[in-house]
Scaffold this motif. Structure first.
Motif: not given
Length: 245
Positions: A113-115, A159-163, A214-227
């Protein structure tokens, strides 16, 4: 000392060593990099009272450090300005956009796993999961940074795994769009005389792939504030092609 006076053999590794000496007590490394710095006049040897020698940065070397710092600051400002330009364009197209996200992913099935930290991450403003169409934009304003990125296939795979789409946004003139791998789209950004950025020209559309968040991505977006969203009084030139890039 101007850039034209810089010895041809001296490059990034020498400037990095110069910064290290500036921040240190000056104990010599006694390697070939130090020899070249001494020969160029960027370092000098100093004999201490106990007979030992240290090295210190010369006034000429200080000028090199100052010039390097100014270039880095200029490149950083240009990069951040273009990142915001891309984010504003995504907002203009009605998308939710984030800057500076740290997203955990696994680019290779049998790898770790990477960031990943895409410059701009955006999704459609919709309540239908299948229509989110997440997109990654990676911004490059210097050729050296682009080449370093292209030499790291694991980063691109992340990046290709994120979108469902991955785009490289390049400052005009730093590269041939064909240098960017075919799995990514390419935009060219035109610099303006005032230091800003004009139109974003799409020269190759990013392939669209089916993508489920995936669920982890959903959680990351839920914790962040969009522009903050785009306002009708914003005055930015639009994409020159492809209304939903």
């Amino acid at each position: 000392m101007s850039d034209n006076d810089t010895p041809a053999a001296l490059g990034a590794v020498h400037r990095r060593r110069l910064r290290e000496v500036w921040r240190s007590a000056g104990w010599p490394s006694q390697d070939l990099v130090e020899v070249e710095l001494l020969a160029a006049g960027w370092l000098e040897r100093v004999e201490q009272a106990d007979g030992r020698h240290t090295v210190r940065v010369t006034p000429q070397g200080v000028q090199v450090l100052a010039q390097t710092l100014q270039r880095h600051r200029g490149a950083y400002a240009a990069h951040e300005s273009l990142v915001q330009r891309v984010a504003d364009e995504m907002l203009r197209h009605g998308r939710l956009a984030w800057r500076g996200l740290s997203l955990r992913c696994k680019p290779l099935a049998d790898g770790p796993w990477v960031m990943a930290m895409p410059d701009v991450y955006s999704v459609r403003h919709t309540t239908v999961e299948a229509y989110l169409a997440p997109v990654v934009h990676e911004v490059k304003v210097r050729r050296a940074d682009l080449l370093a990125d292209l030499n790291r296939p694991a980063k691109r795979a992340a990046y290709l795994q994120l979108g469902g789409e991955c785009w490289y946004v390049l400052a005009e003139g730093i590269a041939d769009p064909a240098e960017v791998p075919a799995e990514c789209g390419v935009m060219l950004a035109r610099p303006l005389p005032d230091g800003g950025w004009g139109a974003l020209d799409i020269v190759r559309t990013a392939p669209r792939r089916a993508f489920a968040m995936h669920f982890g991505l959903w959680m990351a977006l839920a914790r962040a504030t969009p522009l903050p969203g785009w306002r009708p009084d914003d005055d930015q030139p639009a994409l020159s092609a492809c209304d939903d890039a």
